[in-house]
Write a protein that holds these residues in place. Structure first.
Motif, PDB file in Angstrom:
ATOM      1  N   UNK A  40     -32.308 -31.984 112.562  1.00  0.00           N
ATOM      2  CA  UNK A  40     -32.152 -32.646 111.267  1.00  0.00           C
ATOM      3  C   UNK A  40     -33.490 -32.865 110.582  1.00  0.00           C
ATOM      4  N   UNK A  41     -34.504 -33.272 111.338  1.00  0.00           N
ATOM      5  CA  UNK A  41     -35.826 -33.480 110.757  1.00  0.00           C
ATOM      6  C   UNK A  41     -36.327 -32.201 110.107  1.00  0.00           C
ATOM      7  N   UNK A  42     -36.201 -31.106 110.822  1.00  0.00           N
ATOM      8  CA  UNK A  42     -36.659 -29.808 110.314  1.00  0.00           C
ATOM      9  C   UNK A  42     -35.880 -29.409 109.057  1.00  0.00           C
ATOM     10  N   UNK A  43     -34.577 -29.482 109.119  1.00  0.00           N
ATOM     11  CA  UNK A  43     -33.739 -29.037 108.000  1.00  0.00           C
ATOM     12  C   UNK A  43     -33.960 -29.885 106.754  1.00  0.00           C
ATOM     13  N   UNK A 221     -31.762 -40.880  99.739  1.00  0.00           N
ATOM     14  CA  UNK A 221     -32.314 -39.822 100.589  1.00  0.00           C
ATOM     15  C   UNK A 221     -32.034 -40.111 102.061  1.00  0.00           C
ATOM     16  N   UNK A 222     -32.193 -41.371 102.456  1.00  0.00           N
ATOM     17  CA  UNK A 222     -31.939 -41.740 103.856  1.00  0.00           C
ATOM     18  C   UNK A 222     -30.478 -41.523 104.214  1.00  0.00           C
ATOM     19  N   UNK A 223     -29.590 -41.869 103.281  1.00  0.00           N
ATOM     20  CA  UNK A 223     -28.161 -41.661 103.525  1.00  0.00           C
ATOM     21  C   UNK A 223     -27.819 -40.192 103.718  1.00  0.00           C
ATOM     22  N   UNK A 224     -28.462 -39.330 102.951  1.00  0.00           N
ATOM     23  CA  UNK A 224     -28.233 -37.893 103.089  1.00  0.00           C
ATOM     24  C   UNK A 224     -28.754 -37.374 104.427  1.00  0.00           C
ATOM     25  N   UNK A 228     -26.487 -35.705 107.357  1.00  0.00           N
ATOM     26  CA  UNK A 228     -26.813 -34.413 107.974  1.00  0.00           C
ATOM     27  C   UNK A 228     -26.879 -34.550 109.488  1.00  0.00           C
ATOM     28  N   UNK A 229     -27.480 -35.624 109.960  1.00  0.00           N
ATOM     29  CA  UNK A 229     -27.633 -35.834 111.397  1.00  0.00           C
ATOM     30  C   UNK A 229     -26.302 -36.054 112.085  1.00  0.00           C
ATOM     31  N   UNK A 230     -25.388 -36.725 111.399  1.00  0.00           N
ATOM     32  CA  UNK A 230     -24.069 -37.016 111.982  1.00  0.00           C
ATOM     33  C   UNK A 230     -23.088 -35.860 111.813  1.00  0.00           C
ATOM     34  N   UNK A 231     -23.501 -34.813 111.127  1.00  0.00           N
ATOM     35  CA  UNK A 231     -22.621 -33.667 110.936  1.00  0.00           C
ATOM     36  C   UNK A 231     -21.631 -33.845 109.806  1.00  0.00           C
ATOM     37  N   UNK A 232     -21.799 -34.881 109.001  1.00  0.00           N
ATOM     38  CA  UNK A 232     -20.914 -35.085 107.855  1.00  0.00           C
ATOM     39  C   UNK A 232     -21.168 -34.024 106.782  1.00  0.00           C
ATOM     40  N   UNK A 233     -22.404 -33.565 106.695  1.00  0.00           N
ATOM     41  CA  UNK A 233     -22.749 -32.425 105.855  1.00  0.00           C
ATOM     42  C   UNK A 233     -23.587 -31.476 106.706  1.00  0.00           C
ATOM     43  N   UNK A 234     -23.682 -30.241 106.284  1.00  0.00           N
ATOM     44  CA  UNK A 234     -24.485 -29.248 107.015  1.00  0.00           C
ATOM     45  C   UNK A 234     -25.109 -28.316 105.989  1.00  0.00           C
ATOM     46  N   UNK A 235     -26.210 -28.771 105.392  1.00  0.00           N
ATOM     47  CA  UNK A 235     -26.825 -28.052 104.285  1.00  0.00           C
ATOM     48  C   UNK A 235     -28.244 -27.618 104.648  1.00  0.00           C
TER      49      UNK A 235
END
Length: 341
Positions: A40-43, A221-224, A228-235
């Protein structure tokens, strides 16, 4: 050599928080290239660090009419210095590659050919060079748009349409059967971010001072990032390789993150960190050009921890630039002394 138009934005009076924002951006670029895991950090780092540079580049764009330039003058004074630095820096890095990697002449001549073609053909020591060619093309596109199309709404519709068009296909190889020279198709994205910077700068100079907007942008931004980390989005937004999962996400989310970075940078200028960050921000282009070469040299002597790579990839180019500048000043002074004696 490496003080390009991009880094020369305020030679008369630099704006500290912009230099700090550039510093945060280049640190993110270097860390992103050194960081070993695609997590997630990288993405999420790739969501904003390159859009930030294109957006900042738009801060100081002016129409040809305002600059009182003809098209040839614009090419000579704005485009050519960037292209010259790209070619000189590329030639230097390729020669370093020749000696460090013990390449043969055939490989090195081919490397020069790839430098001229640019884009995704560049990898290894020069893999970050795609930024400069896309920056040059975006500069030309946005300058011409704001010169010949005075209506701001129409300008926005044009760059927005170009962005959606440029993110509507997988990549140039799939769409055209070959990679685009200079990553030219990525310009369709970069021009949008650059125009946003051009249009919004006069407003951002006030908005970055708002604590409420800072808190809101950071919270969003933190929410996004959490989503991403929780897999709710995958962008993902990988501009060079043209890996874009969602056009609308790529259009708006980088703007949220870049505003957060700009607002954070504004407040960082009132902290002791500003001195170090300002130095880094004034040397973004030499870091951009050379950090991958630094990585490869360090890895050959078994220094491959991403923290060490990142630290040296940032500091060594700065030290080299400062030493180079001091030597230039010494030679200039020596020539003047010889002339007057």
């Amino acid at each position: 050599m490496l003080e390009t138009n991009f880094g020369r934005h305020a030679k008369k009076k630099r704006i500290e928080w912009i230099d700090i924002a550039k510093a945060l951006g280049i640190v993110a670029v270097v860390v992103g290239h050194a960081y070993p895991a695609k997590d997630t950090f990288y993405e999420t780092t790739y969501w904003w660090h390159m859009p930030l540079f294109f957006l900042i580049g738009g801060f100081f764009i002016k129409s040809l009419k305002v600059q009182k330039y003809t098209v040839p003058q614009f090419i000579q004074r704005k485009v050519w210095p960037l292209l010259r630095d790209y070619l000189l820096a590329g030639a230097t890095i390729i020669l370093i590659n020749f000696f460090v990697e013990q390449r043969n002449v055939h490989y090195t001549l081919g490397y020069f050919g790839r430098l001229l073609y640019g884009g995704t053909e560049l990898n290894g020591y020069t893999s970050a060079f795609w930024f400069m060619t896309v920056y040059i093309l975006a500069l030309i596109v946005v300058t011409f748009i704001i010169t010949f199309i005075p209506n701001k709404m129409l300008q926005f519709l044009i760059v927005g349409t170009l962005f959606l068009l440029g993110t509507s296909y997988k990549d140039a190889q799939s769409a055209f059967g070959f990679p685009m020279p200079w990553n030219a198709d990525v310009t369709l994205m970069a021009a949008f971010y650059m125009w946003i910077g051009y249009f919004s700068f006069k407003y951002l100079k006030r908005l970055v001072q708002s604590r409420w907007l800072l808190a809101l942008s950071i919270a969003t931004a933190s929410g996004l990032i959490v989503a991403q980390n929780l897999g709710m989005i995958d962008e993902v937004i990988y501009m060079k390789s043209h890996q874009i999962t969602n056009s609308w996400f790529a259009m708006f989310v980088p703007l949220i993150f870049t505003f957060s970075v700009l607002a954070i940078s504004y407040w960082l200028q009132f902290t002791p960190l500003k001195h170090f960050l300002a130095i880094v921000g004034k040397h973004t282009m030499i870091i951009m050009f050379s950090h991958k070469a630094v990585f490869f040299v360090l890895e050959k002597i078994n220094f491959d921890a991403w923290t060490i790579l990142s630290l040296v990839g940032i500091t060594l180019p700065i030290v080299a630039a400062i030493i180079g500048k001091k030597m230039q000043q010494h030679w200039r002074f020596a020539r003047q002394s010889t002339t007057t004696s």
